[in-house]
Design an enzyme around this catalytic site. Structure first.
Site, PDB file in Angstrom:
ATOM      1  N   GLY A  15     116.417 -38.374  40.850  1.00 42.17           N
ATOM      2  CA  GLY A  15     116.549 -37.132  40.095  1.00 42.17           C
ATOM      3  C   GLY A  15     117.322 -37.227  38.794  1.00 42.17           C
ATOM      4  N   ASN A 110     104.207 -34.418  33.305  1.00 43.96           N
ATOM      5  CA  ASN A 110     104.747 -35.574  34.027  1.00 43.96           C
ATOM      6  C   ASN A 110     105.453 -36.482  33.043  1.00 43.96           C
ATOM      7  OD1 ASN A 110     105.026 -37.503  36.204  1.00 43.96           O
ATOM      8  ND2 ASN A 110     103.356 -38.685  35.285  1.00 43.96           N
ATOM      9  N   HIS A 112     106.288 -40.574  32.533  1.00 50.36           N
ATOM     10  CA  HIS A 112     105.883 -41.890  33.034  1.00 50.36           C
ATOM     11  C   HIS A 112     106.604 -42.962  32.226  1.00 50.36           C
ATOM     12  CE1 HIS A 112     103.314 -44.750  35.060  1.00 50.36           C
ATOM     13  NE2 HIS A 112     103.123 -45.354  33.900  1.00 50.36           N
ATOM     14  N   ASP A 146      93.020 -37.635  36.750  1.00 52.98           N
ATOM     15  CA  ASP A 146      93.308 -39.072  36.884  1.00 52.98           C
ATOM     16  C   ASP A 146      94.815 -39.307  36.824  1.00 52.98           C
ATOM     17  OD1 ASP A 146      90.617 -39.337  36.746  1.00 52.98           O
ATOM     18  OD2 ASP A 146      90.587 -40.021  34.666  1.00 52.98           O
TER      19      ASP A 146
HETATM   20  C1  GRF Z   1     111.292 -42.293  36.188  1.00 54.59           C
HETATM   21  O1  GRF Z   1     111.296 -43.580  35.648  1.00 54.59           O
HETATM   22  C2  GRF Z   1     110.026 -41.561  35.847  1.00 54.59           C
HETATM   23  O2  GRF Z   1     109.506 -41.916  34.599  1.00 54.59           O
HETATM   24  C3  GRF Z   1     109.088 -42.013  36.933  1.00 54.59           C
HETATM   25  O3  GRF Z   1     109.878 -42.073  38.089  1.00 54.59           O
HETATM   26  C4  GRF Z   1     111.233 -42.309  37.709  1.00 54.59           C
HETATM   27  C5  GRF Z   1     112.032 -41.207  38.319  1.00 54.59           C
HETATM   28  O4  GRF Z   1     113.412 -41.378  38.115  1.00 54.59           O
HETATM   29  N1  GRF Z   1     107.958 -41.129  37.049  1.00 54.59           N
HETATM   30  P1  GRF Z   1     114.413 -40.185  38.393  1.00 54.59           P
HETATM   31  O5  GRF Z   1     114.174 -39.746  39.841  1.00 54.59           O
HETATM   32  O6  GRF Z   1     114.108 -39.089  37.431  1.00 54.59           O
HETATM   33  O7  GRF Z   1     115.779 -40.755  38.213  1.00 54.59           O
END
Ligand code: GRF
Length: 225
Positions: A15, A110, A112, A146
């Protein structure tokens, strides 16, 4: 002040991106607030972060549902009950079904840890190092059916160093993530983002400030330095 956009944040673990959004929303001038945090895991550290900030939380454990559709439907109900406007996936480790994605079309984003469309999926930093890329980074994008695909709102580029390990690279990319996610939410909340031909453009006259972090570069279309 104008009504703040209500966010629903979906998490599965640590988080830290949730924390970046909590910190941004703590500023009364930020145009969004977190209405609900949902985790599919009861032991997600992010739930503690939300509780510390007095944000309502729900645990919806996917293992308690017979199908993905039923799990998605429970998520959908929780988000609607909290009157959520925008859903932010922040390390949420479940695939969402087409019906959920359709229901939240252009209201679901999202983050990524790569420069999409490179390195969709898991283990992005290992794969970036294996590929020998000299720049990697992070992307905030609208979600489409996707995985790790959809109109890109903001990206930040992070240099790859010869000495990097997956962990050291992940740590630097995370700094960029924490700058980009609140920036993307702000732009959406301020109604500066529009989608034309499934690509994000910032509205005419909009010159959003770039998220600031070093030594990274961030771009979005029509960004004026
Ligand atoms: C992050 O690197 C995010 O980009 C990916 O999952 C990770 C989550 O990290 N989708 P956190 O739980 O926000 O610390």
């Amino acid at each position: 002040m104008a009504r703040r956009l209500k966010l629903g944040i979906l998490i599965s673990g640590r988080g830290s991106n949730l924390q970046a959004l909590i910190d941004a929303c703590a500023d009364p001038g930020f145009p969004a607030e977190i209405a609900l945090v949902v985790s599919n895991k009861a032991d997600a550290k992010g739930l503690e972060r939300a509780a510390t900030a007095s944000i309502p939380t729900r645990v919806i454990d996917h293992r308690g549902f017979a199908s993905r559709t039923e799990f998605d439907s429970a998520l959908n109900d929780a988000l609607n009950d909290a009157a959520v406007d925008l859903v932010c996936l922040a390390g949420f480790m479940r695939l969402l079904g087409a019906e959920f994605v359709r229901a939240w079309h252009d209201r679901l984003i999202n983050i990524h840890p790569s420069l999409l469309p490179a390195f969709r999926g898991l283990h992005t930093h290992e794969r970036a190092l294996e590929a020998g890329v000299k720049l990697t980074g992070c992307t905030v994008h609208f979600v489409r059916a996707d995985v790790d695909n959809g109109p890109i709102i903001v990206q930040a580029a992070v240099p790859v160093l010869d000495t990097d390990t997956p962990d050291s690279l992940a740590a630097r990319v995370l700094v960029a993530e924490h700058a980009c996610y609140p920036a993307a939410v702000r732009w959406i909340a301020e109604d500066r983002v529009s989608i034309v031909d499934d690509r994000v453009v910032l509205r005419d006259g909009s010159t959003p400030e770039a998220p600031v972090f070093s030594p990274c570069v961030t771009t979005t279309r029509r960004y004026t330095p």
